[in-house]
Design a protein around this motif. Structure first.
Motif, mmCIF file in Angstrom:
data_model
loop_
_atom_site.group_PDB
_atom_site.id
_atom_site.type_symbol
_atom_site.label_atom_id
_atom_site.label_comp_id
_atom_site.label_asym_id
_atom_site.label_seq_id
_atom_site.Cartn_x
_atom_site.Cartn_y
_atom_site.Cartn_z
ATOM 1 N N UNK A 55 0.838 -1.196 0.000
ATOM 2 C CA UNK A 55 0.000 0.000 0.000
ATOM 3 C C UNK A 55 0.875 1.249 0.000
ATOM 4 N N UNK A 56 0.266 2.361 -0.351
ATOM 5 C CA UNK A 56 0.845 3.683 -0.150
ATOM 6 C C UNK A 56 -0.254 4.507 0.494
ATOM 7 N N UNK A 57 0.090 5.216 1.580
ATOM 8 C CA UNK A 57 -0.924 5.976 2.321
ATOM 9 C C UNK A 57 -0.269 7.122 3.068
ATOM 10 N N UNK A 58 -1.092 8.080 3.447
ATOM 11 C CA UNK A 58 -0.620 9.182 4.273
ATOM 12 C C UNK A 58 -1.028 8.902 5.705
ATOM 13 N N UNK A 59 -0.028 8.803 6.575
ATOM 14 C CA UNK A 59 -0.284 8.618 8.000
ATOM 15 C C UNK A 59 -0.721 9.952 8.587
ATOM 16 N N UNK A 60 -1.675 9.918 9.494
ATOM 17 C CA UNK A 60 -2.183 11.127 10.142
ATOM 18 C C UNK A 60 -1.631 11.198 11.563
ATOM 19 N N UNK A 61 -1.384 12.409 12.072
ATOM 20 C CA UNK A 61 -0.966 12.518 13.468
ATOM 21 C C UNK A 61 -2.130 12.131 14.388
ATOM 22 N N UNK A 62 -1.808 11.488 15.504
ATOM 23 C CA UNK A 62 -2.867 11.059 16.423
ATOM 24 C C UNK A 62 -3.088 12.050 17.568
ATOM 25 N N UNK A 63 -2.332 13.151 17.575
ATOM 26 C CA UNK A 63 -2.482 14.150 18.626
ATOM 27 C C UNK A 63 -1.785 13.770 19.921
ATOM 28 N N UNK A 64 -1.148 12.596 19.940
ATOM 29 C CA UNK A 64 -0.454 12.109 21.133
ATOM 30 C C UNK A 64 1.034 11.913 20.856
ATOM 31 N N UNK A 65 1.505 12.431 19.730
ATOM 32 C CA UNK A 65 2.912 12.287 19.370
ATOM 33 C C UNK A 65 3.193 11.102 18.471
ATOM 34 N N UNK A 66 2.145 10.404 18.059
ATOM 35 C CA UNK A 66 2.311 9.257 17.178
ATOM 36 C C UNK A 66 1.480 9.489 15.914
ATOM 37 N N UNK A 67 1.212 8.429 15.166
ATOM 38 C CA UNK A 67 0.447 8.493 13.928
ATOM 39 C C UNK A 67 -0.601 7.382 13.907
ATOM 40 N N UNK A 68 -1.586 7.538 13.034
ATOM 41 C CA UNK A 68 -2.547 6.470 12.802
ATOM 42 C C UNK A 68 -2.704 6.278 11.295
ATOM 43 N N UNK A 69 -3.150 5.089 10.922
ATOM 44 C CA UNK A 69 -3.318 4.712 9.522
ATOM 45 C C UNK A 69 -4.742 4.239 9.283
ATOM 46 N N UNK A 70 -5.401 4.841 8.302
ATOM 47 C CA UNK A 70 -6.722 4.376 7.870
ATOM 48 C C UNK A 70 -6.495 3.200 6.927
ATOM 49 N N UNK A 71 -7.105 2.071 7.241
ATOM 50 C CA UNK A 71 -6.950 0.851 6.443
ATOM 51 C C UNK A 71 -8.273 0.582 5.738
ATOM 52 N N UNK A 72 -8.286 0.799 4.439
ATOM 53 C CA UNK A 72 -9.496 0.570 3.655
ATOM 54 C C UNK A 72 -9.845 -0.910 3.571
ATOM 55 N N UNK A 73 -11.089 -1.163 3.221
ATOM 56 C CA UNK A 73 -11.588 -2.540 3.121
ATOM 57 C C UNK A 73 -10.757 -3.373 2.140
ATOM 58 N N UNK A 74 -10.396 -2.783 0.991
ATOM 59 C CA UNK A 74 -9.639 -3.542 -0.020
ATOM 60 C C UNK A 74 -8.276 -3.972 0.514
ATOM 61 N N UNK A 75 -7.574 -3.073 1.209
ATOM 62 C CA UNK A 75 -6.273 -3.429 1.772
ATOM 63 C C UNK A 75 -6.434 -4.484 2.866
#
Length: 182
Positions: A55-75
């Motif tokens: 996959x290729x995706x943009x990680x979003x900041x989680x507001x706690x100093x880390x990141x989160x990843x949205x994982x679509x159904x297809x992935x």
């Protein structure tokens, strides 16, 4: 925060978001140690694999100093993973950030403001993404409209960055991971 030049490997649990109800997508929060190897606390684009599925995706900041990843159904399906599974990931920041999708209302406003459009064309993809995120993070249509007008004024006057925009979400709490469903 030392950017990684080697793949970042970690495991994380796939979670279902509380909202919107019945969402087909899932998400995961990166462990702090994995996130610390990324080049920035703000949004960052990565190439990676999730249980072997690319996959290729943009990680979003989680507001706690880390990141989160949205994982679509297809992935998620390509990886053979389900909500609640712990999945193995390997990620690397992309060499060149992708161009963000410019919303139609902003695209029209820039077309109507030649000086703002000229400045916009000189910005990096990351700076354009920050402007777009600042504009679209307004909860009300009036706020979004005001931000578009303000952005065009600021860009036309030579500004390169959105004023007072916390790219990490840690100070303004404007960014964060979704709340997991129970």
């Amino acid at each position: 925060m030392t950017p990684s030049t080697t793949p970042i490997r970690f495991k994380a649990k796939l979670l279902r978001p509380e909202s919107p109800k019945g969402a087909a997508w899932t998400f995961l929060v990166l462990p702090a140690g994995a996130s610390a190897k990324l080049p920035t606390r703000s949004m960052t684009t990565v190439d990676g694999t999730l249980d072997g599925a690319s996959f290729q995706a943009t990680l979003e900041p989680d507001g706690q100093g880390s990141h989160w990843l949205k994982v679509g159904k297809a992935l998620r399906e390509a990886a053979g993973a389900a909500v609640g599974d712990t999945v193995a990931l390997e990620i690397m920041p992309v060499a060149v950030e992708l161009e963000p999708r410019v919303p139609a209302d902003l695209r029209k406003a820039l077309a109507d403001a030649p000086a703002a459009k000229a400045q916009w064309s000189t910005l990096t993809p990351v700076a354009r993404r920050d402007w777009i995120h600042w504009i679209t993070s307004g909860k009300k249509a009036e706020t979004r409209g005001r931000r578009i007008a303000t952005a065009c004024d600021m860009l036309a006057s030579g500004k390169r960055r959105a004023c007072c925009f916390d790219r990490s979400g840690m100070y303004s709490k404007s960014l964060g991971a979704p709340t997991p469903a129970q």
